[in-house]
Design an enzyme around this catalytic site. Structure first.
Site, PDB file in Angstrom:
ATOM      1  N   SER A   1     104.454   1.015  11.828  1.00 10.65           N
ATOM      2  CA  SER A   1     103.885   1.581  10.603  1.00 10.65           C
ATOM      3  C   SER A   1     104.914   2.488   9.947  1.00 10.65           C
ATOM      4  CB  SER A   1     102.609   2.374  10.900  1.00 10.65           C
ATOM      5  OG  SER A   1     102.922   3.601  11.516  1.00 10.65           O
ATOM      6  N   CYS A   2     104.659   2.815   8.684  1.00  9.06           N
ATOM      7  CA  CYS A   2     105.476   3.788   7.947  1.00  9.06           C
ATOM      8  C   CYS A   2     104.693   4.126   6.680  1.00  9.06           C
ATOM      9  CB  CYS A   2     106.869   3.238   7.647  1.00  9.06           C
ATOM     10  SG  CYS A   2     106.917   1.845   6.518  1.00  9.06           S
ATOM     11  N   GLY A   3     105.389   4.464   5.616  1.00  6.25           N
ATOM     12  CA  GLY A   3     104.703   4.808   4.379  1.00  6.25           C
ATOM     13  C   GLY A   3     104.188   3.598   3.633  1.00  6.25           C
TER      14      GLY A   3
ATOM     15  N   THR B   1     110.383   0.915   5.977  1.00  3.45           N
ATOM     16  CA  THR B   1     111.077   1.347   7.190  1.00  3.45           C
ATOM     17  C   THR B   1     110.461   0.721   8.442  1.00  3.45           C
ATOM     18  OG1 THR B   1     109.814   3.416   7.318  1.00  3.45           O
ATOM     19  CG2 THR B   1     111.937   3.490   6.183  1.00  3.45           C
TER      20      THR B   1
ATOM     21  N   SER C   1     100.662   1.455   5.409  1.00  2.00           N
ATOM     22  CA  SER C   1      99.813   2.262   6.282  1.00  2.00           C
ATOM     23  C   SER C   1      99.572   3.678   5.789  1.00  2.00           C
ATOM     24  CB  SER C   1     100.390   2.278   7.702  1.00  2.00           C
ATOM     25  OG  SER C   1     101.770   2.488   7.711  1.00  2.00           O
TER      26      SER C   1
END
Length: 106
Positions: free
Chosen positions: A76-78, A82, A104
């Site tokens: 997960s990330c923004g 990434t 996410s």
């Protein structure tokens, strides 16, 4: 729906998955999904962040962080960017079951 499935999986003590937050450490420390561990995307890139580290270095990072590449790994990330770096690094070291928790934090 994906968020609910991840929460259910973590709540049930699922040991078949690794949950990895690929955001930078500062963002992770501000808050992260329950059950996700930090493994910032920068670790997988060379010094100028223009390419991935070699496979041996990537393997060492996964081993040092106790990320089991034999399990299904959810990154997960923004927004998903990434997380893709973490997922690609996992695939480079031989992980077969990876996924992105796209958007996410958005």
């Amino acid at each position: 729906m994906v968020h609910q499935l991840i929460n259910l999986s973590i709540e049930e003590g699922n040991t078949d998955h690794e949950f990895i937050d690929s955001r930078g450490t500062a963002n992770y420390e501000k808050g992260h999904p329950i059950g996700f561990r930090s493994s910032p995307y920068e670790k997988y890139l060379d010094e100028d962040q223009s390419s991935f580290k070699n496979v041996e270095d990537l393997q060492r990072i996964f081993e040092e962080e106790n990320i089991d590449t034999g399990k299904s790994i959810v990154f997960s990330c923004g927004a998903g960017v990434t997380a893709c770096i973490g997922e690609t690094a996992a695939v480079l070291v031989g992980a077969k079951h990876t996924s992105i928790f796209d958007g996410s934090f958005q």
